[in-house]
Design a protein around this motif. Structure first.
Motif, short mmCIF file in Angstrom:
data_model
loop_
_atom_site.label_atom_id
_atom_site.label_comp_id
_atom_site.label_asym_id
_atom_site.label_seq_id
_atom_site.Cartn_x
_atom_site.Cartn_y
_atom_site.Cartn_z
N ILE A 43 0.86 -1.19 0.00
CA ILE A 43 0.00 0.00 0.00
C ILE A 43 0.89 1.23 0.00
O ILE A 43 1.69 1.42 0.92
N ASP A 100 -1.98 4.31 -3.35
CA ASP A 100 -3.17 3.63 -2.85
C ASP A 100 -3.96 4.52 -1.92
O ASP A 100 -5.19 4.49 -1.89
N ALA A 323 -6.44 -0.56 0.66
CA ALA A 323 -6.28 0.84 1.02
C ALA A 323 -7.27 1.22 2.12
O ALA A 323 -6.91 1.89 3.09
#
Lengths: 433, 310, 370
Positions: A43, A100, A323
């Motif tokens: 992420i 993200d 996310a």
């Protein structure tokens, strides 16, 4: 270089030159669909580390990675302020390799949402069974467009009324902030007498530095507003009255504008100011006099501010899911407490205030308590400031003119017209589309 | 056939011996000085002007330096402190602990060196081709290059970003360096320099059998050092201070440069502790200052090159 | 050692304008010293640069030793050039300047050193070998430029006004040095100058150019004595020839009202109008003007009102206008020996020497030859 000749040349050679260059540089076709670059189990979190929060962000990330094995978070230095993060995000929208999670401020999120560059989070939130009712309502609803939410509150701040307790004492005033702006007007002469000629009663940031943010408090205090929904209401008599009040403060020598009031206030040159809660830690540390904080004058008139975190639209569903998982973790009660204690921002969860460590913290930091207690009295900002492109700057410029002595009604009438025109040309068509 | 010649007045002037020349120059200087000498009032005004300019330039620098040695509480006080009292190295140690300062320095040095080198080499070679080589389409190429100079880099940033991102070069040295190595300014500057060289010397070298590289290296460049040094210095300074592109390209301290890194000392939304910021600024200035002092003589010569024809 | 042949060589800088060099044909023998002379803008430098390969040839050919030089790069032509500005490499010492070409030609170091030393000796440059051009006087730089050409021992020397930046006295002494040097080395030399004195004193042959066109190539003596047209006549010789447009009647031309009898062979070819040319030395002074015969044949002596006297010691030149002529009448130049003293304002009577009259067609300016 001479601006004119440069433009003149651009006109001549530009046609061939610019076109050729653009072709050379090759915007290409950004991989806008599908993965949008990046990998599904890392992420990427683009942050400007608001309030010097990089260490605490890293701390939270570490905790997240422990709790979610298999997921990695890459913290990216995405700029020194919200505008730079927006700039970098914009560049990535053109060029692929999207993050993200990205930090979006109260001013920058809307344009991304309007152009469908941020994901609406509601569906994802309900799929993930995340309860949004625990977010402070005013903060959560700041990211609402067409009944969809495009970000969750993260580093949220409000203005506070800061005052110099020594000066207050010298002027014989009670140790509190003014109830409303009318009361402040009765205090101002006393403060001025106590301060002496080389000091200033009140200093506010100028129009290029968010005077338009804190001034909302005065406007609302007099029953006015910048706008009702999308209709600009600068010419409303109440709004004009607030403008006139601001002008008179300056005219009578109580008010001065500056790029950043914090240094002057900290140096003891300025009696009081309205500044972000984010300045709390710094001011308290630097000032060589007791610093007092209070609610902004009036009731329920405090604008919100700061930033939230959003998820780009053009990334894969897997990435969006991860996310959101990270965002939820970042802003849960425990972590919002960790984050806000380290920075001076507001806890974004209602339940946060009930946690024992927060209670202990507030006990020790009464000024921080002021900010928290003010939180339920906050009000989402007016659309024409935060949602219209260039809104803040436009209003700030108008306010600067007023402080310099231009006619309030005229300036506000022009603001009405300009705001309406920007709305008609840039927003209207996209709304509800 | 008439052998008579009208020679006119015979000029006796030969090369004056060095001492004589010097004396004459001094005499000329005195004449010049005396015409500029407008009495004590003007002289005093001149010095006042110089002092004012010095203050305008030096005071902010001095303030940065002094502030970098102050304790936090002493930065914002009235009256202002013109000397750190007490002085502290705290800001400098905080600088290295709060941000990965040495990483930023390393990145800055690598990126500045590589970019400047690329710019200088490309600038010299392209300017050489555009001024002294003959090939079809030369003027069109030059116009395109000049057009590139006119386009602010804020405009090309987005398309460059797209390209670099597609190559997967984000957060890499080459991703930062290669797009910055474009050289319109250097091409323009060096081309003008080369065109101002006496054409007969170039022709003489061609007749003497010098090939293109030898012509460049042995004849053209030795006459162009001052301009090149000035160009190099300007390039290094601007690369060292370059912000926008490295900021967009870098994600963390593995590639971010000093100007980007130093911003993380400033608080986004609140009160900045300026001490470490000033300390970082001082340290960031030092290498450029040293370089400047080192190249200063050539630099000044370069800036005035062509003003006086020898 | 080489011959050079210009075959209708033409150079056009732009399509609209007249060619800068217009179909020049010129045959230069091996070892010859040829001077190209003409007023500025006549194309003489361009012609030289075409030979050196610094200008393209737009029409015709240039042959060196019988080989067409089209497409041959300057550095492959084996031609050395001395420029008006000397064009020395400012960063190199005199020795390095001279060695540069040899270095490029990969001549061995010892031979280079030897050839530079030789050239330095010839040109008396030995004490200057380590100096840079900036530390030398104009004359010294000129000699280094010469040395740079000499060490290469090229097929052809090209010299583009190499003396024009020197002061007058140095110019005269260097003139003879260069001529002597060329004789000694025997290298074919093409020398450009605008100074006709230089041309006359240095060249084996002199080529006079005007507006890109070749007017006449001849030995200096032939040029002086038999100029092919009024331009060459006026350009060669100092002070300049006096040219007067005259009517011809019955074999007699009238110059400012003075009868000048013409050779019968020439008179037959002349039209009604001619240009009569008389060099300053083609006059002699007559003490008392005699009237020749009567009436329309007029006087034979010309009365001049002296306007300027240039005295050179051994001789002097008198510039004057015919008595009674308009102000815009052409001046007449007369050489006098040093025994005759005249002052401005005097009147002097002069007569043309028989057989020293140049005759040109008034319309074309071409010489009318016997």
């Amino acid at each position: 270089m001479n601006e004119f000749s440069r433009r003149g040349f651009l006109g001549l050679a530009g046609a061939a030159g610019v076109a050729g260059l653009a072709a050379c540089a090759g915007t290409g076709t950004a991989p806008s669909t599908g993965s949008g670059g990046g990998s599904s189990n890392t992420i990427e979190f683009w942050s400007n580390h608001p309030g010097n929060s990089k260490p605490v962000e890293q701390q939270i990330i570490k905790a997240f990675e422990v709790a979610n094995s298999g997921l990695k978070v890459k913290l990216v230095d995405a700029g020194k302020n919200y505008e730079e993060v927006a700039q970098k995000f914009n560049a990535s929208l053109a060029g692929g390799q999207l993050p993200d999670v990205v930090v979006v401020s109260d001013v920058t999120w809307f344009n991304f949402a309007l152009n469908k560059q941020l994901s609406p989070l509601d569906e994802l939130l309900s799929t993930a069974k995340i309860d949004t009712s625990d977010y402070v309502d005013a903060l959560y609803n700041d990211y609402n467009l067409d009944e969809k939410h495009y970000a969750l509150p993260f580093s949220r701040s409000t203005p506070l009324f800061y005052y110099n307790k020594d000066l207050w004492k010298a002027a014989g005033l009670e140790d509190r902030g003014p109830k409303d702006w009318d009361e402040f007007l009765t205090w101002a002469p006393k403060l001025k007498a106590a301060a002496g000629s080389d000091k200033i009663v009140m200093e506010l940031p100028d129009g290029s530095n968010y005077l338009d943010w804190v001034f909302q408090n005065m406007v609302w205090g007099y029953g006015g507003a910048y706008s009702k929904e999308w209709t600009p209401t600068f010419s409303d008599p109440n709004t004009v009255e607030a403008g006139t009040y601001l002008q008179n403060l300056a005219k009578d020598g109580y008010l001065k504008l500056s790029k950043d009031p914090a240094p002057d206030f900290t140096a003891g040159i300025v009696g009081c100011s309205m500044m972000s809660t984010g300045s709390l830690g710094g001011v308290a540390k630097d000032a060589k006099f007791p610093v007092g904080t209070a609610f902004l004058p009036g009731d329920g008139n405090c604008p919100t501010g700061g930033a939230g975190v959003g998820v780009p639209a053009n990334i894969s569903d897997d990435r969006k899911k991860n996310a959101l998982k990270f965002i939820e973790f970042l802003t849960n009660a425990q972590n919002t407490v960790t984050f806000t204690q380290a920075t001076g921002y507001m806890p974004v969860r209602k339940s946060a205030v009930g946690l024992p460590e927060e209670k202990a913290f507030l006990e020790k930091n009464p000024n921080a308590k002021t900010a928290i207690e003010q939180l339920p009295k906050t009000r989402s900002q007016d659309n024409v400031r935060v949602l219209l492109p260039g809104g803040g700057a436009r209003i700030g410029k108008g306010l600067d003119q007023i402080v310099q002595g231009q006619d309030v009604a005229t300036v506000f009438k022009a603001l009405d017209a300009e705001s309406q025109q920007v709305f008609d040309s840039q927003i209207k068509g996209k709304l509800g589309a | 056939m008439s052998t008579s010649t009208i020679v006119g007045t015979v000029d006796e002037e030969k090369t004056p011996p060095a001492a004589d020349r010097r004396r004459r120059r001094r005499a000329a200087h005195n004449v010049e000085a005396s015409t500029h000498n407008r009495g004590p009032v003007w002289t005093a005004a001149g010095y006042v002007g110089m002092v004012l300019v010095l203050l305008v330039v030096a005071v902010p620098l001095f303030w940065i330096l002094v502030t970098s040695f102050k304790e936090r509480g002493d930065i914002y006080v009235r009256p202002a402190q013109w000397w750190p009292e007490p002085a502290t190295g705290q800001n400098y140690s905080e600088l290295t602990t709060r941000i990965p300062f040495s990483d930023y320095v390393r990145n800055s040095v690598i990126i500045t060196a590589a970019t400047s080198l690329a710019k200088i080499i490309l600038g010299v070679l392209s300017a050489y081709a555009l001024s002294l080589m003959r090939f079809p389409g030369r003027s069109i190429v030059f116009i395109v290059v000049i057009a590139a100079l006119m386009v602010p880099n804020q405009i090309t940033v987005i398309s460059n970003y797209a390209l670099v991102a597609q190559l997967g070069w984000r957060n890499t040295y080459q991703g930062i360096i290669i797009p910055l190595a474009g050289v319109a300014f250097g091409t323009f500057l060096m081309r003008n320099q080369f065109l101002n060289l006496p054409g007969e010397i170039i022709e003489a070298a061609r007749l003497d059998g010098a090939g293109p590289m030898k012509l460049l290296w042995r004849v053209v460049m030795p006459m162009s050092w001052p301009t090149l040094v000035a160009f190099a210095l300007i390039t290094v300074v601007s690369e060292w201070n370059e912000y926008l592109w490295p900021f967009l390209m870098s994600d963390d301290e593995s590639t971010a440069t000093l100007p980007v890194g130093l911003t993380f000392l400033q608080n986004n939304d609140g009160v900045t502790n300026w001490g470490p910021v000033m300390a970082g600024t001082v340290l960031a200035m030092l290498p450029i200052l040293v370089l400047f002092l080192f190249l200063q003589r050539q630099m000044i010569k370069g800036l005035t090159a062509g003003a006086v024809k020898s | 050692m080489a011959t050079v042949y210009f075959d209708e060589a033409t150079r056009r800088f732009s399509k609209e304008d007249a060619p800068a060099v217009d179909g020049i044909t010129l045959d230069i023998a091996d070892g010859e010293f040829l001077v190209l002379v003409g007023p500025s803008g006549c194309g003489k430098s361009t012609t030289l640069r075409m030979l050196a390969g610094l200008e393209p040839v737009d029409g015709g050919r240039i042959l060196v030793d019988g080989h067409d030089q089209k497409g041959v790069r300057p550095r492959d032509r084996d031609i050395a050039m001395v420029f008006q500005s000397y064009a020395l490499y400012p960063n190199m010492s005199a020795a390095q300047n001279m060695a540069f070409a040899l270095d490029n030609a990969k001549v061995s170091r010892s031979e280079t050193r030897q050839r530079v030393a030789e050239a330095a000796k010839i040109l008396e440059l030995e004490p200057l070998l380590d100096r840079k051009p900036g530390q030398m006087s104009g004359g010294q730089r000129q000699r280094v430029a010469m040395g740079r050409a000499i060490v290469r021992n090229p097929k052809v020397f090209c010299m583009d006004e190499p003396l024009s930046n020197l002061d007058a006295k140095l110019r005269v002494s260097t003139r003879s040095q260069i001529a002597g040097l060329q004789r000694r080395l025997g290298i074919t030399t093409v020398y450009v100058t605008h100074d006709q004195v230089e041309a006359m004193t240095m060249g084996h042959r002199v080529a006079v150019l005007r507006d890109g066109k070749l007017q006449q190539v001849d030995t200096p003596e032939r040029l002086y004595d038999h100029p092919v047209n009024t331009f060459v006549a006026a350009f060669i010789g100092s002070p300049a020839i006096t040219l007067v447009e005259s009517d011809v009647r019955e074999g007699v031309a009238r110059v400012h009202g003075v009868s000048v009898p013409l050779d019968r062979s020439v008179a037959g070819r002349a039209g009604e109008k001619v240009v009569v040319g008389l060099r300053p030395e083609s006059w002699h002074v007559v003490e008392t003007p005699a009237r020749s015969g009567a009436g329309d044949s007029g006087t034979t002596a010309l009365a001049l009102n002296v306007e300027l006297v240039e005295s050179l010691g051994s001789e002097s030149f008198v510039y004057g206008r015919p008595v009674g002529a308009d102000d815009d009448a052409d001046r007449v130049t007369v050489r006098l020996d040093k025994r005759t003293h005249l002052a401005v304002g005097d009147t002097v009577h002069v007569e043309p020497n028989r057989g020293e009259v140049h005759l040109f067609d008034a319309a074309s300016g071409e010489r009318i030859e016997a």
